[in-house]
Design an enzyme around this catalytic site. Structure first.
Site, mmCIF file in Angstrom:
data_model
loop_
_atom_site.group_PDB
_atom_site.id
_atom_site.type_symbol
_atom_site.label_atom_id
_atom_site.label_comp_id
_atom_site.label_asym_id
_atom_site.label_seq_id
_atom_site.Cartn_x
_atom_site.Cartn_y
_atom_site.Cartn_z
ATOM 1 N N GLU A 278 0.813 -1.205 0.000
ATOM 2 C CA GLU A 278 0.000 0.000 0.000
ATOM 3 C C GLU A 278 0.850 1.259 0.000
ATOM 4 O OE1 GLU A 278 -2.946 0.443 -0.835
ATOM 5 O OE2 GLU A 278 -4.125 0.745 0.984
ATOM 6 N N THR B 9 -3.889 8.963 -5.074
ATOM 7 C CA THR B 9 -4.010 9.036 -3.621
ATOM 8 C C THR B 9 -3.061 10.110 -3.076
ATOM 9 O OG1 THR B 9 -4.421 6.674 -3.616
ATOM 10 C CG2 THR B 9 -3.903 7.661 -1.513
#
Lengths: 308, 308
Positions: free
Chosen positions: B128, B181
């Site tokens: 991630e 993101t």
């Protein structure tokens, strides 16, 4: 019923993880009040014993709290207040909240209980606002409702009763120095780091989860404050030492009660609370300040009738 | 076992009230992956179908995620990955989290399940971090564990499984525009108002309480974000209109999924989610953007084996 005598508990608010939104009553200390119906439609504070609070009905939180209530309920009588002020004002254990809750509860009872709990909280908040810059319910709601109480929102007012684990006890030390709620609010920053806010959100969430699952260890890991304590603790003599003693002797958590200077610790079982009481009292004797301590179950009882 | 085929769900994170700490899987969309043991002790991505992701094992989150894991478990083999990338990257529904969770889960299974759930989350987070500036677990934890999951803390990593009310469904719309993101994190302020932080703390607390009491109305009143949504919603075409439709048609709440551009709504029962799906799809056709929508139960299932 023409007269009622009530007990209204002191309260610990904020409780480390829930600044401005969480509180519980301390069952072993509170204000007492005798309220009597009078023929003359007025409010009179005829007597105050214990700590000094104003006799002027426009300056005393007990009477300020019930003014709006009386305006709206329009009773066919007045009320006389005899206040035994056991909680020192500016102590951080909900002194004004206790008085405001006592008078609202007493008059509601004398008038045949026309109000719901949430309506009583609304009126009691009117008294609270006189001693603080902002309107808050985290003292009056637990004083009136008992147990661990959270304030979901102020406007509209929404209060949630949280489950109270049955072995939860608190120790409280109240150093006898006054910290004005308004001052201890002024020293807080207007802004906080997003990262700290996020940490506080998760910490409070896990606190609520720990109550529902009765997980005392998680409860202990959730009694943390990342926003407020660091700013206010400097107002409290020996704060770090008190906290050190509490945490080293089995407290689940320890932080400032309300806006201080009182400090609370939560424990599983009464023994640890008593032990911490002894050790912190020994420490505090060296500080030169006068102080009181309390040990109490986190009680499901809030304000209550002593006699009628 | 020499080969495994797994499904790893997309996830909605943040979920309005729990920025960076809350998430759940969307059962109806996810990545699929076939992982095969190889004699040569190396990682190879032999095939990618669906959306384009790197074949380079140092750039693909699936392989980045398992590198540390393999270093520590020291298996006597290598692994070949055949990835069916169903979730568009940068969609806000945990695209990288799904891939990272799939590979960690698959290799753990192939090696006889030596890891605990929390260890798997730790490794998946390594993948991630490659697609985000900060380490976070609110996609990989629900992808691996299923249900409503909260991240109490990152360091040390502590994950709590929250109760998932049985009639809870979600609608998700994924506009096919990429929002990185990292960019959608950059536009967030470093500081927030203490007042907003306090509101968010109480809102998340009441959300957790609503799950334990299965109080859907309170759940609805708790799906609010006072910190993030206002900054990110401008990246999402027709956000206010989508939210308006959802809330006017019985959604318990509606906000940005993860860092956007996907938007989710939660409903009690599947009917309302289907109705919102029709209405929002009709609206979005006018936007000129391509999009997909999903309706799914908030499932207790996370990543799972499809075949071995």
């Amino acid at each position: 019923m023409n007269q009622i005598k009530v007990f209204s508990p002191a309260t610990v608010s904020n409780v480390a993880c829930g600044f401005d939104i969480l509180g519980f009553p301390i069952d072993s200390i509170g204000d007492e009040m005798i309220v009597r119906k009078t023929k003359k439609k007025s409010l009179v504070i005829s007597n105050v014993t214990g700590y000094s609070v104003p006799l002027d009905i426009d300056k005393n939180v007990s009477t300020i709290a019930v003014k709006k209530m009386i305006e709206q309920l329009k009773p066919d009588c007045g009320f006389d207040f005899n206040i035994k002020k056991n909680i020192i004002p500016g102590s951080g254990i909900g002194s004004s909240g206790s008085s405001a809750s006592a008078s609202v509860y007493a008059i509601n009872k004398l008038l045949g209980s026309p109000l719901s709990e949430i309506e009583m909280v609304t009126y009691a908040m009117k008294g609270e606002v006189a001693s603080s810059i902002t309107e808050h319910a985290d003292n009056v709601a637990p004083a009136l409702m008992g147990g661990l109480v959270m304030v979901k929102s102020i406007s509209p007012l929404e209060i949630l009763k949280l489950p109270t684990p049955k072995d939860l006890y608190c120790f409280v030390i109240n150093p006898k120095i006054e910290v004005k709620t308004s001052y201890s609010r002024e020293i807080l920053p207007k802004e906080v780091k997003l990262k700290s806010a996020t940490k506080q959100v998760s910490t409070f969430g896990s606190f609520v989860h720990s109550l529902h699952t009765e997980d005392y260890e998680l409860l202990g890991r959730s009694l943390n404050d990342y926003l407020i304590e660091k700013h206010r603790k400097k107002l409290i003599p020996l704060f770090d030492q008190i906290k050190g003693i509490a945490l080293n002797n089995g407290a689940l958590g320890c932080s400032i009660s309300g806006s201080g200077p009182s400090v609370f610790a939560l424990t599983k079982g009464i023994e640890k609370a008593n032990e911490i009481n002894l050790l912190v009292s020994d420490l505090y004797k060296t500080s030169g300040y006068d102080f009181s301590t309390y040990v109490s179950k986190i009680s499901e009882n809030g304000v209550r009738t002593l006699s009628i």
